[in-house]
Design a protein around this motif. Structure first.
Motif, PDB file in Angstrom:
ATOM      1  N   THR A 243      42.177  44.856  48.000  1.00 54.97           N
ATOM      2  CA  THR A 243      41.359  43.648  48.134  1.00 54.97           C
ATOM      3  C   THR A 243      42.109  42.437  47.600  1.00 54.97           C
ATOM      4  N   ILE A 244      41.751  41.260  48.135  1.00 58.91           N
ATOM      5  CA  ILE A 244      42.534  40.047  47.895  1.00 58.91           C
ATOM      6  C   ILE A 244      41.603  38.890  47.574  1.00 58.91           C
ATOM      7  N   THR A 245      41.895  38.187  46.495  1.00 59.73           N
ATOM      8  CA  THR A 245      41.221  36.935  46.165  1.00 59.73           C
ATOM      9  C   THR A 245      42.286  35.848  46.024  1.00 59.73           C
ATOM     10  N   TRP A 246      41.930  34.663  46.442  1.00 58.83           N
ATOM     11  CA  TRP A 246      42.866  33.524  46.442  1.00 58.83           C
ATOM     12  C   TRP A 246      42.213  32.378  45.685  1.00 58.83           C
ATOM     13  N   ALA A 247      42.862  31.886  44.647  1.00 65.65           N
ATOM     14  CA  ALA A 247      42.309  30.801  43.834  1.00 65.65           C
ATOM     15  C   ALA A 247      43.167  29.547  43.967  1.00 65.65           C
ATOM     16  N   ILE A 248      42.516  28.414  44.189  1.00 64.27           N
ATOM     17  CA  ILE A 248      43.204  27.125  44.254  1.00 64.27           C
ATOM     18  C   ILE A 248      42.450  26.119  43.388  1.00 64.27           C
ATOM     19  N   GLY A 271      49.587  28.236  57.216  1.00 61.73           N
ATOM     20  CA  GLY A 271      48.253  27.892  56.766  1.00 61.73           C
ATOM     21  C   GLY A 271      47.179  28.362  57.725  1.00 61.73           C
ATOM     22  N   ALA A 272      47.456  28.238  59.032  1.00 62.66           N
ATOM     23  CA  ALA A 272      46.474  28.669  60.024  1.00 62.66           C
ATOM     24  C   ALA A 272      46.216  30.167  59.931  1.00 62.66           C
ATOM     25  N   ARG A 273      47.262  30.946  59.685  1.00 60.72           N
ATOM     26  CA  ARG A 273      47.099  32.389  59.568  1.00 60.72           C
ATOM     27  C   ARG A 273      46.266  32.742  58.338  1.00 60.72           C
ATOM     28  N   VAL A 274      46.524  32.051  57.226  1.00 54.82           N
ATOM     29  CA  VAL A 274      45.742  32.323  56.012  1.00 54.82           C
ATOM     30  C   VAL A 274      44.289  31.909  56.216  1.00 54.82           C
ATOM     31  N   GLN A 275      44.078  30.755  56.843  1.00 55.60           N
ATOM     32  CA  GLN A 275      42.714  30.293  57.081  1.00 55.60           C
ATOM     33  C   GLN A 275      41.936  31.284  57.944  1.00 55.60           C
ATOM     34  N   LEU A 277      42.389  34.483  58.079  1.00 53.70           N
ATOM     35  CA  LEU A 277      42.067  35.642  57.242  1.00 53.70           C
ATOM     36  C   LEU A 277      40.888  35.346  56.321  1.00 53.70           C
ATOM     37  N   VAL A 278      40.792  34.113  55.832  1.00 52.87           N
ATOM     38  CA  VAL A 278      39.653  33.718  55.003  1.00 52.87           C
ATOM     39  C   VAL A 278      38.370  33.742  55.827  1.00 52.87           C
ATOM     40  N   GLU A 279      38.432  33.175  57.018  1.00 52.64           N
ATOM     41  CA  GLU A 279      37.244  33.108  57.864  1.00 52.64           C
ATOM     42  C   GLU A 279      36.765  34.494  58.286  1.00 52.64           C
ATOM     43  N   LEU A 280      37.690  35.434  58.424  1.00 49.15           N
ATOM     44  CA  LEU A 280      37.326  36.802  58.782  1.00 49.15           C
ATOM     45  C   LEU A 280      36.817  37.603  57.583  1.00 49.15           C
ATOM     46  N   ARG A 285      38.367  33.288  49.152  1.00 43.83           N
ATOM     47  CA  ARG A 285      38.951  32.080  48.566  1.00 43.83           C
ATOM     48  C   ARG A 285      38.000  31.481  47.535  1.00 43.83           C
ATOM     49  N   VAL A 286      38.555  31.159  46.372  1.00 39.46           N
ATOM     50  CA  VAL A 286      37.805  30.501  45.304  1.00 39.46           C
ATOM     51  C   VAL A 286      38.454  29.140  45.092  1.00 39.46           C
ATOM     52  N   ASP A 287      37.771  28.075  45.483  1.00 37.64           N
ATOM     53  CA  ASP A 287      38.365  26.743  45.365  1.00 37.64           C
ATOM     54  C   ASP A 287      37.853  26.022  44.119  1.00 37.64           C
ATOM     55  N   ARG A 288      38.486  24.921  43.805  1.00 36.15           N
ATOM     56  CA  ARG A 288      38.137  24.088  42.630  1.00 36.15           C
ATOM     57  C   ARG A 288      38.104  24.907  41.339  1.00 36.15           C
TER      58      ARG A 288
END
Length: 459
Positions: A243-248, A271-275, A277-280, A285-288
């Motif tokens: 499993t994968i979490t992405w923090a920015i 970026g499009a490929r990562v986006q 994967l996030v949408e799927l 993704r955890v922002d802010r």
């Protein structure tokens, strides 16, 4: 023990203390070797200090990663001329995208082995300090006419080398930015040190077993983060328990998403490929998210503690605008591994006795900083620049390559090649040529600014 090492050099022909001394180059990576090739073409002797055991050692550490820049932008012109004389053949397809290890094996190692450079490279030699002979940074009398002294840790001890000029092309790979948003080290880093990994681990190769079936947090919004996220998603295809979490830190990874108009197609697609994967839902993704600390969790994993700004109540998990004075929620993300893909910073400790003129924010040369400061813009294309922009108050001292960009993330190798071409002309006395800089770089197709005019910084 430190001793003064006398290099085998041509005899001095006049009374100048600099006559007969080489130009010292720090780093045998792409830009350092290009600097050496450019100087050799102008009849200027060089000595190159490389901390690793072979040319391109830093590149080799992420050699499994494919560059988004094709060969045509990765080969320095003077270096190609040296190589061609030695029987080297350029890659047949200059539009191909090499892996990092291919750049090393097919270009950097052969370049370092050319007759003009082979005897001038000192491997396993780490420059720990640069100064002037008998002069710290506070003394000014005849400073320009005094040799540089480079203190170097080697396999046989610590040695001092003299040089007439210095080009620092050591890069920034050895000094990554930290996880904590303040720039400080985590208070409890020692508790979880074995679970915190540097940027660009070999997820699908040497490090595969380490990531398989585990929960990984990737921190950062640049291309290094994107490459790791994509590799982790590919691993999860084969190992569903991964499993994968992405923090920015920002509300959106705008700079990473790029544009269809990016002339480097591979860069624009990351970026499009990562986006996608996030949408799927394959990446969370955890922002802010501003990290304050990492520590051992109660179940023995890694607890990443931070604050999220501009959110509503603890039950409001949807998107919300980031506003000054908005709500701040303390969050903890518990994972097995953390990949620090937060960028890099220059190591300035060896340069304490050198008079530098650096921007207070980016830590790049003061005149270069406005062109690359990510607070002002995120253009991937930087105007051509040379010795005028890179000059410091210290005569004949230059920082080139990735290190010249300080903490900014927009560097391309072709930019560094033009930098050292200009520096070489300056050191050779070709004043006008040094200031005639021209460089055609691929456009990004995007530019974001902190102001209202989204295109102003690329004009």
């Amino acid at each position: 023990m430190s001793e003064l090492l006398t290099l085998s050099l041509p005899p001095r022909t006049d009374d100048s203390r600099l006559a007969g001394l080489p130009v010292a180059i720090i780093g045998a990576g792409p830009v350092g070797l290009a600097a050496a090739a450019q100087l050799q073409e102008r009849g200027i002797d060089v000595v190159i200090f490389e901390a690793g055991g072979a040319a391109g050692a830093a590149v080799s550490s992420w050699g499994h990663t494919r560059l988004f820049t094709p060969w045509e932008y990765l080969i320095d012109a003077a270096s190609a001329r040296l190589l061609t004389r030695a029987g080297w053949q350029a890659p047949a397809d200059l539009t191909a995208l090499p892996l990092g290890r291919e750049l090393v094996e097919r270009y950097l190692v052969p370049l370092a082995a050319t007759p003009e450079l082979a005897g001038r490279i000192r491997f396993n030699s780490t420059v720990v300090a640069v100064s002037r002979q008998g002069m710290d940074r506070s003394r000014s009398t005849n400073r320009a006419g005094t040799p540089f002294v480079l203190r170097v840790h080697t396999d046989v001890g610590t040695l001092d080398y003299e040089a007439r000029a210095v080009i620092d092309g050591s890069g920034t790979h050895g000094t990554p930015n930290g996880l904590v948003a303040s720039g400080l080290d985590p208070l409890h880093a020692d508790e979880v040190r074995g679970s915190i990994l540097p940027a660009l681990p070999d997820v699908l190769g040497a490090d595969r077993a380490r990531f398989t079936g585990r929960h990984t947090l990737v921190v950062g919004a640049g291309h290094s983060a994107a490459n790791t996220l994509i590799d982790l998603a590919r691993l999860a295809d084969d190992e569903p328990d991964t499993t994968i979490t992405w923090a920015i830190r920002t509300a959106s990874p705008e700079r990473l998403f790029g544009s269809e108009q990016d002339e480097l197609a591979a860069r624009g697609s990351l970026g499009a490929r990562v986006q996608a994967l996030v949408e799927l839902g394959r990446i969370t993704r955890v922002d802010r998210f501003e990290i304050d600390d990492v520590q051992r969790s109660t179940d023995g994993r890694v607890a990443v503690v931070g604050r999220r700004r501009g959110l509503g109540s603890p039950d409001d998990r949807g998107p919300a605008p980031v506003e000054a004075g908005g709500r701040v929620r303390v969050d903890t993300i518990v994972v097995d591994l953390v990949v620090t893909a937060t960028g890099f910073r220059p190591d300035l400790v060896p340069l304490r006795e050198i008079r530098l003129s650096l921007d207070e924010i980016v830590e790049a040369p003061r005149l270069l900083a406005p062109l690359i400061d990510p607070n002002l813009h995120s253009c991937g294309t930087v105007p051509a620049h040379g010795v005028d922009v890179l000059t410091h108050p210290e005569p004949n001292f230059y920082i080139a390559g990735m290190k010249s960009f300080g903490r900014a993330p927009t560097f391309l190798l072709a930019t560094g090649y033009e930098q050292v071409r200009s520096i070489a002309d300056e050191l050779a006395g070709n004043w006008q040529a040094a200031r005639t800089v021209a460089l055609v770089l691929p456009e990004t197709g995007v530019c974001s600014t902190g102001g209202t005019d989204a295109g102003s910084c690329c004009a």
